[in-house]
Design an enzyme around this catalytic site. Structure first.
Site, PDB file in Angstrom:
ATOM      1  N   ALA A 272       0.832  -1.203   0.000  1.00 30.91           N
ATOM      2  CA  ALA A 272       0.000   0.000   0.000  1.00 30.91           C
ATOM      3  C   ALA A 272       0.871   1.261   0.000  1.00 30.91           C
ATOM      4  O   ALA A 272       0.546   2.258  -0.658  1.00 30.91           O
ATOM      5  CB  ALA A 272      -0.931  -0.002   1.203  1.00 30.91           C
ATOM      6  N   HIS A 273       1.979   1.219   0.728  1.00 29.28           N
ATOM      7  CA  HIS A 273       2.900   2.362   0.720  1.00 29.28           C
ATOM      8  C   HIS A 273       3.419   2.609  -0.699  1.00 29.28           C
ATOM      9  O   HIS A 273       3.459   3.732  -1.178  1.00 29.28           O
ATOM     10  CB  HIS A 273       4.101   2.088   1.643  1.00 29.28           C
ATOM     11  CG  HIS A 273       3.866   2.471   3.073  1.00 29.28           C
ATOM     12  ND1 HIS A 273       3.160   1.676   3.943  1.00 29.28           N
ATOM     13  CD2 HIS A 273       4.245   3.557   3.788  1.00 29.28           C
ATOM     14  CE1 HIS A 273       3.119   2.256   5.129  1.00 29.28           C
ATOM     15  NE2 HIS A 273       3.774   3.403   5.070  1.00 29.28           N
ATOM     16  N   LYS A 274       3.789   1.506  -1.336  1.00 28.95           N
ATOM     17  CA  LYS A 274       4.372   1.593  -2.670  1.00 28.95           C
ATOM     18  C   LYS A 274       3.352   2.190  -3.645  1.00 28.95           C
ATOM     19  O   LYS A 274       3.650   3.112  -4.393  1.00 28.95           O
ATOM     20  CB  LYS A 274       4.786   0.179  -3.110  1.00 28.95           C
ATOM     21  CG  LYS A 274       5.668   0.136  -4.312  1.00 28.95           C
ATOM     22  CD  LYS A 274       6.417  -1.203  -4.356  1.00 28.95           C
ATOM     23  CE  LYS A 274       7.252  -1.303  -5.618  1.00 28.95           C
ATOM     24  NZ  LYS A 274       6.536  -1.919  -6.730  1.00 28.95           N
TER      25      LYS A 274
ATOM     26  N   GLU B  20       8.679   5.383   4.024  1.00 26.17           N
ATOM     27  CA  GLU B  20       7.987   6.234   4.989  1.00 26.17           C
ATOM     28  C   GLU B  20       8.349   7.714   4.898  1.00 26.17           C
ATOM     29  O   GLU B  20       7.493   8.578   5.097  1.00 26.17           O
ATOM     30  CB  GLU B  20       8.221   5.701   6.410  1.00 26.17           C
ATOM     31  CG  GLU B  20       7.057   5.934   7.356  1.00 26.17           C
ATOM     32  CD  GLU B  20       5.823   5.102   6.995  1.00 26.17           C
ATOM     33  OE1 GLU B  20       5.035   5.570   6.169  1.00 26.17           O
ATOM     34  OE2 GLU B  20       5.666   3.999   7.536  1.00 26.17           O
TER      35      GLU B  20
END
Lengths: 199, 293
Positions: free
Chosen positions: A37-39, A91
């Site tokens: 999801a971060h990616k 992050e």
């Protein structure tokens, strides 16, 4: 140690009040995000696409929850934190681009995240590893499930939470990192411990 | 009831008990750690742990989302009936527990990455056998967490360094593990035998209750020294600093080859889950870590 109870959206000013070792409880909107999801969120940002939810002022939880569906409603069964270091490569950009104020996980994060938190105003809240029932109890409502194609643990779960915590502020927005401090102190103690053992 | 059905039911109950309720010795150790911890962050985390334990019991739901790899230890009386049916019954119990408790499916093929979905697979659940006298069957379930498994360590110490080398190896392993295994942990140490035997003994040592002293006075002394040393590192609950990095250290040993000095270190999460029961020849069942439910 001071206990803070903050409601989302959290402002930069509010978050700058917090220092390492403080205890934080979050009420409001929390979004789960792991590696995938971060990616994807960062790719969306690059491409100028809007995310399913505006993240500014919210809390992000490193967690792959166990969720079941009952009468068409999602119920969170267990939602303990996962190891945060895996998200370290994303992050700093994530904090910079989306202005999230609280990152929640276990085990701490490195220098890149600490620097980004200092620059943009965010904290890392350590949630007790394994305390999955305590976490699930504070999640009052599942508002939405987004990016479900990533699979249940990796998807974006949007939760409404009430006094989610206790979170130990382990990285504050002033460049302090409690995990790194402890590691340094432990390293300094190593020879004393050896000596005590006669080795 | 047929013996294989009794075994399946007992193993199911053991898995359910283990993942939902901690044995009293573990709960007492965590409570004591909470009372004696002086670091603020340590106290906050221990309190969260105690509250979580209470909620899990009340809601009848697993303490942690990682319900582990399923391992059984079976002490089989040589005269017991139905021993050839034990492994199949344990597999059925594991599948049932995965669905009904529920447990998280944690059995993944290392080559294809496919998750079997029911916690069974090649050699999993793993069964450790011991043949004893008599006609009863004692079964222990050990759901083994992954985060704490990842910091296991094996050292082949130079025999000349001996016990000093062992102590250093264990403390180095504790410092290296840091926050990763969700401290405060139970630490198992296996010494001697060979590489595999030391690791097997280390993991088996995790089964001894924290309030049950080692019967060997030399090992008792060694356990105390390692306990104090681990807790003087300052790693503390969840690696946030404090007095309690371990709840206890249990050491097991075997005789060794003159040229080898294997040392195994096994970790269990603060949620040191285990459950034991004995099935007697007449089919009566005695649960020893948890009350029958």
């Amino acid at each position: 140690m001071t206990v803070f109870k903050l409601k989302t959206p959290i402002s930069e000013e509010e978050i700058r009040e917090l220092k390492v070792n403080d205890v934080l409880y979050v009420t409001g909107t929390m979004v789960t995000a792991r590696d995938a999801a971060h990616k994807r969120a960062l790719e969306y940002f690059e491409e100028g696409k809007t995310l399913p939810i505006k993240l500014e002022g919210l809390a992000v939880f490193h967690c792959g929850p166990i969720v079941k569906k009952e009468d068409d409603k999602w119920i969170v069964v267990a939602a303990g934190p996962t190891t945060s270091t895996r998200m370290g490569q994303f992050e700093d950009e994530f904090i910079k681009n989306f202005k999230v104020r609280v990152i929640i996980g276990k085990g701490g994060m490195g220098k890149r995240t600490t620097d980004a938190m200092k620059e943009h105003g965010a904290v890392y809240g350590a949630f007790t590893g394994g305390a999955a029932v305590l976490a699930a109890k504070a999640i009052k409502h599942v508002r939405a499930l987004e990016w479900s194609d990533l699979g249940m643990p990796e998807a974006l779960w949007i939760f409404e939470v009430e006094e989610f915590g206790p979170l130990t502020v382990a990285i504050d927005s002033h460049g302090n990192n409690l995990f790194e401090e402890v590691k340094k102190k432990v390293e300094e103690k190593r020879t004393t411990v050896y000596k005590k053992l006669g080795v | 009831m047929e013996i294989q059905d009794t075994i399946e039911d007992v193993a199911f109950n053991l898995l359910k008990q283990a993942v939902i309720r901690l044995p009293s010795d573990v709960k007492e150790a965590l409570q004591r750690a909470y009372e004696e911890e002086t670091s603020e962050a340590g106290k906050v985390n221990l309190k969260a742990i105690l509250t979580n334990i209470e909620f899990a019991e009340k809601l009848n739901t697993p303490i942690c989302q990682d319900t582990g790899t399923i391992i059984f230890y079976v002490k089989a009386g040589a005269q017991a009936r139905g021993l050839e049916k034990v492994e199949a019954a344990l597999r059925r119990a594991t599948k049932r527990a995965t669905e009904e408790v529920p447990l998280r499916p944690n059995a993944v093929d290392p080559l294809t990455r496919k998750n079997s979905g029911d916690n069974t697979g090649r050699f999993i659940p793993f069964v450790h056998w011991e043949i004893t006298d008599g006609d009863s069957i004692e079964i222990t379930a050990l759901p083994k967490g992954g985060g704490s498994e990842n910091v296991s360590a094996l050292g082949m110490i130079t025999p000349g360094e001996g016990i000093k080398g062992l102590k250093k190896f264990v403390i180095d392993a504790v410092i290296k593990a840091g926050a990763k295994p969700c401290p405060p942990n139970t630490l198992g140490v296996g010494v001697g035998g060979g590489a595999d035997i030391a690791m097997k003994l280390a993991k088996k040592a995790l089964l001894r209750p924290l309030n049950q002293p080692n019967l060997n006075p030399d090992l008792r002394k060694l356990e105390k020294e390692l306990y104090e040393a681990a807790n003087s590192t300052g790693i503390g609950p969840m690696g946030l600093g404090g007095k309690f990095t371990v709840l206890g250290v249990n050491v097991e040993y075997a005789h060794r080859h003159p040229a080898s000095y294997p040392v195994g270190v096994a970790y269990q999460c603060w949620a040191a889950r285990r459950a034991t029961a004995r099935i007697n020849a007449d089919g009566a069942v005695e649960y020893s870590t948890h009350k029958a439910r």
